[in-house]
Write a protein that holds these residues in place. Sequence first.
Motif, PDB file in Angstrom:
ATOM      1  N   TYR A  14       0.841  -1.195   0.000  1.00  0.00           N
ATOM      2  CA  TYR A  14       0.000   0.000   0.000  1.00  0.00           C
ATOM      3  C   TYR A  14       0.876   1.245   0.000  1.00  0.00           C
ATOM      4  O   TYR A  14       1.828   1.341   0.780  1.00  0.00           O
ATOM      5  N   ALA A  15       0.524   2.209  -0.856  1.00  0.00           N
ATOM      6  CA  ALA A  15       1.340   3.417  -0.983  1.00  0.00           C
ATOM      7  C   ALA A  15       0.459   4.658  -1.100  1.00  0.00           C
ATOM      8  O   ALA A  15       0.179   5.133  -2.205  1.00  0.00           O
ATOM      9  N   HIS A  16      -0.001   5.146   0.023  1.00  0.00           N
ATOM     10  CA  HIS A  16      -0.686   6.446   0.053  1.00  0.00           C
ATOM     11  C   HIS A  16      -0.510   7.039   1.442  1.00  0.00           C
ATOM     12  O   HIS A  16      -0.716   6.346   2.435  1.00  0.00           O
ATOM     13  N   PRO A  17      -0.157   8.326   1.521  1.00  0.00           N
ATOM     14  CA  PRO A  17       0.135   8.917   2.833  1.00  0.00           C
ATOM     15  C   PRO A  17      -1.080   9.406   3.611  1.00  0.00           C
ATOM     16  O   PRO A  17      -0.949   9.742   4.787  1.00  0.00           O
ATOM     17  N   TYR A  18      -2.272   9.427   2.987  1.00  0.00           N
ATOM     18  CA  TYR A  18      -3.421  10.083   3.605  1.00  0.00           C
ATOM     19  C   TYR A  18      -4.522   9.075   3.900  1.00  0.00           C
ATOM     20  O   TYR A  18      -5.045   8.426   2.984  1.00  0.00           O
ATOM     21  N   GLU A  19      -4.881   8.942   5.173  1.00  0.00           N
ATOM     22  CA  GLU A  19      -5.845   7.915   5.585  1.00  0.00           C
ATOM     23  C   GLU A  19      -7.292   8.228   5.201  1.00  0.00           C
ATOM     24  O   GLU A  19      -8.164   7.379   5.361  1.00  0.00           O
ATOM     25  N   LYS A  20      -7.560   9.418   4.676  1.00  0.00           N
ATOM     26  CA  LYS A  20      -8.924   9.725   4.228  1.00  0.00           C
ATOM     27  C   LYS A  20      -9.049   9.687   2.705  1.00  0.00           C
ATOM     28  O   LYS A  20     -10.049  10.111   2.150  1.00  0.00           O
ATOM     29  N   SER A  21      -8.038   9.147   2.044  1.00  0.00           N
ATOM     30  CA  SER A  21      -8.060   9.048   0.582  1.00  0.00           C
ATOM     31  C   SER A  21      -8.927   7.871   0.139  1.00  0.00           C
ATOM     32  O   SER A  21      -9.210   6.960   0.921  1.00  0.00           O
ATOM     33  N   PHE A  22      -9.296   7.890  -1.130  1.00  0.00           N
ATOM     34  CA  PHE A  22     -10.015   6.747  -1.683  1.00  0.00           C
ATOM     35  C   PHE A  22      -9.097   5.522  -1.742  1.00  0.00           C
ATOM     36  O   PHE A  22      -9.552   4.391  -1.609  1.00  0.00           O
ATOM     37  N   ASP A  24       5.573   2.706   7.172  1.00  0.00           N
ATOM     38  CA  ASP A  24       6.861   2.102   7.515  1.00  0.00           C
ATOM     39  C   ASP A  24       8.013   3.096   7.442  1.00  0.00           C
ATOM     40  O   ASP A  24       9.113   2.807   7.912  1.00  0.00           O
ATOM     41  N   GLY A  25       7.783   4.243   6.802  1.00  0.00           N
ATOM     42  CA  GLY A  25       8.859   5.213   6.613  1.00  0.00           C
ATOM     43  C   GLY A  25       9.877   4.748   5.579  1.00  0.00           C
ATOM     44  O   GLY A  25      11.055   5.095   5.655  1.00  0.00           O
ATOM     45  N   PHE A  26       9.420   3.979   4.583  1.00  0.00           N
ATOM     46  CA  PHE A  26      10.311   3.453   3.550  1.00  0.00           C
ATOM     47  C   PHE A  26      10.935   4.591   2.749  1.00  0.00           C
ATOM     48  O   PHE A  26      10.247   5.494   2.291  1.00  0.00           O
ATOM     49  N   ASN A  27      12.249   4.522   2.573  1.00  0.00           N
ATOM     50  CA  ASN A  27      12.966   5.503   1.760  1.00  0.00           C
ATOM     51  C   ASN A  27      13.200   4.907   0.380  1.00  0.00           C
ATOM     52  O   ASN A  27      13.988   3.967   0.238  1.00  0.00           O
ATOM     53  N   PRO A  28      12.558   5.449  -0.664  1.00  0.00           N
ATOM     54  CA  PRO A  28      12.686   4.861  -1.991  1.00  0.00           C
ATOM     55  C   PRO A  28      14.002   5.190  -2.696  1.00  0.00           C
ATOM     56  O   PRO A  28      14.316   4.600  -3.720  1.00  0.00           O
ATOM     57  N   ALA A  29      14.783   6.118  -2.159  1.00  0.00           N
ATOM     58  CA  ALA A  29      16.027   6.528  -2.822  1.00  0.00           C
ATOM     59  C   ALA A  29      17.203   5.690  -2.320  1.00  0.00           C
ATOM     60  O   ALA A  29      17.319   5.402  -1.133  1.00  0.00           O
ATOM     61  N   PHE A  49      -0.906  -4.516  -5.207  1.00  0.00           N
ATOM     62  CA  PHE A  49      -0.410  -3.155  -5.042  1.00  0.00           C
ATOM     63  C   PHE A  49      -1.595  -2.198  -5.035  1.00  0.00           C
ATOM     64  O   PHE A  49      -2.500  -2.330  -5.865  1.00  0.00           O
ATOM     65  N   ILE A  50      -1.583  -1.215  -4.137  1.00  0.00           N
ATOM     66  CA  ILE A  50      -2.615  -0.178  -4.099  1.00  0.00           C
ATOM     67  C   ILE A  50      -1.896   1.165  -4.040  1.00  0.00           C
ATOM     68  O   ILE A  50      -1.116   1.410  -3.105  1.00  0.00           O
ATOM     69  N   PHE A  51      -2.153   2.034  -5.035  1.00  0.00           N
ATOM     70  CA  PHE A  51      -1.439   3.310  -5.101  1.00  0.00           C
ATOM     71  C   PHE A  51      -2.176   4.287  -6.022  1.00  0.00           C
ATOM     72  O   PHE A  51      -2.955   3.876  -6.882  1.00  0.00           O
ATOM     73  N   PRO A  52      -1.897   5.582  -5.871  1.00  0.00           N
ATOM     74  CA  PRO A  52      -2.419   6.563  -6.809  1.00  0.00           C
ATOM     75  C   PRO A  52      -1.480   6.670  -8.015  1.00  0.00           C
ATOM     76  O   PRO A  52      -0.282   6.394  -7.906  1.00  0.00           O
ATOM     77  N   VAL A  53      -2.018   7.040  -9.159  1.00  0.00           N
ATOM     78  CA  VAL A  53      -1.199   7.334 -10.328  1.00  0.00           C
ATOM     79  C   VAL A  53      -0.926   8.835 -10.307  1.00  0.00           C
ATOM     80  O   VAL A  53      -1.855   9.635 -10.279  1.00  0.00           O
ATOM     81  N   TRP A  81       1.190  11.837 -12.320  1.00  0.00           N
ATOM     82  CA  TRP A  81       1.868  12.163 -13.573  1.00  0.00           C
ATOM     83  C   TRP A  81       1.958  10.929 -14.472  1.00  0.00           C
ATOM     84  O   TRP A  81       3.006  10.620 -15.026  1.00  0.00           O
ATOM     85  N   ALA A  82       0.844  10.211 -14.567  1.00  0.00           N
ATOM     86  CA  ALA A  82       0.704   9.049 -15.457  1.00  0.00           C
ATOM     87  C   ALA A  82       1.663   7.918 -15.119  1.00  0.00           C
ATOM     88  O   ALA A  82       1.979   7.089 -15.966  1.00  0.00           O
ATOM     89  N   ASP A  83       2.111   7.849 -13.871  1.00  0.00           N
ATOM     90  CA  ASP A  83       3.099   6.845 -13.512  1.00  0.00           C
ATOM     91  C   ASP A  83       2.958   6.461 -12.041  1.00  0.00           C
ATOM     92  O   ASP A  83       2.160   7.024 -11.303  1.00  0.00           O
ATOM     93  N   LEU A  84       3.810   5.519 -11.637  1.00  0.00           N
ATOM     94  CA  LEU A  84       3.866   5.088 -10.245  1.00  0.00           C
ATOM     95  C   LEU A  84       4.358   6.226  -9.354  1.00  0.00           C
ATOM     96  O   LEU A  84       5.214   6.997  -9.768  1.00  0.00           O
ATOM     97  N   PRO A  85       3.895   6.285  -8.117  1.00  0.00           N
ATOM     98  CA  PRO A  85       4.541   7.192  -7.168  1.00  0.00           C
ATOM     99  C   PRO A  85       5.982   6.730  -6.935  1.00  0.00           C
ATOM    100  O   PRO A  85       6.283   5.533  -7.025  1.00  0.00           O
ATOM    101  N   ALA A  86       6.862   7.654  -6.616  1.00  0.00           N
ATOM    102  CA  ALA A  86       8.281   7.338  -6.418  1.00  0.00           C
ATOM    103  C   ALA A  86       8.484   6.247  -5.370  1.00  0.00           C
ATOM    104  O   ALA A  86       9.374   5.405  -5.503  1.00  0.00           O
ATOM    105  N   ILE A  87       7.627   6.220  -4.352  1.00  0.00           N
ATOM    106  CA  ILE A  87       7.796   5.234  -3.283  1.00  0.00           C
ATOM    107  C   ILE A  87       7.553   3.807  -3.783  1.00  0.00           C
ATOM    108  O   ILE A  87       8.206   2.869  -3.333  1.00  0.00           O
ATOM    109  N   VAL A  88       6.662   3.641  -4.750  1.00  0.00           N
ATOM    110  CA  VAL A  88       6.415   2.309  -5.327  1.00  0.00           C
ATOM    111  C   VAL A  88       7.560   1.932  -6.269  1.00  0.00           C
ATOM    112  O   VAL A  88       8.052   0.805  -6.246  1.00  0.00           O
TER     113      VAL A  88
END
Length: 191
Positions: free
Chosen positions: A8-16, A43-48, A82-86, A88-95
Amino acid sequence: MSFTTVIYAHPYEKSFNHGILQRVLQLLDAKGEAYRLIDLYADGFNPAYTKAELALFNQGKALDPLVLRYQEILQQTDRLIFIFPVWWADLPAIVKGFEDKVFLKTLAYDATPTGVKGRLTHIKEAVAISTSTAPTWYLKWVSGNGIGRAMLGHTIKGIGVQKRKWLNFGNIDNSTPATRQAFLDKLERHV
């Protein structure tokens, strides 16, 4: 023991997206299916990559304790959701960072003269569930189909997962409670 892993990759608990997560977990519970949840933001995952991590890339090694934990989970997983928002037509950096840092060679693939050979063939299915402001047709036919082609058609296929599908709730800014509920109801057929 094998189970489904929900990433799961979204920072806001009130999101769809959070509503989708709750529905997916509810469906897994109702079916009595074992699962593990990887909540990348919580989890505080650092994608970089750090310089030290990248120095180990060719050896297929990781330093990040989260990456090591995620890799242990993947070794027992038989399905990925996987659950995430798109964005800029792509995956979020964290995914994307999850793919880059967790799907390392020797765990996820072997390099061959003609490309990669997946090692995670025990994972039978991957489902990407996303939301977007753009309509789904626009993402697929105008914006290059990054989720279908790059994520599922290349990366997830490359690690050895044969069955892959993408479900997107597009045009979210113009959605209604009824259209959002219809999407949540549709998930039962795919989870």
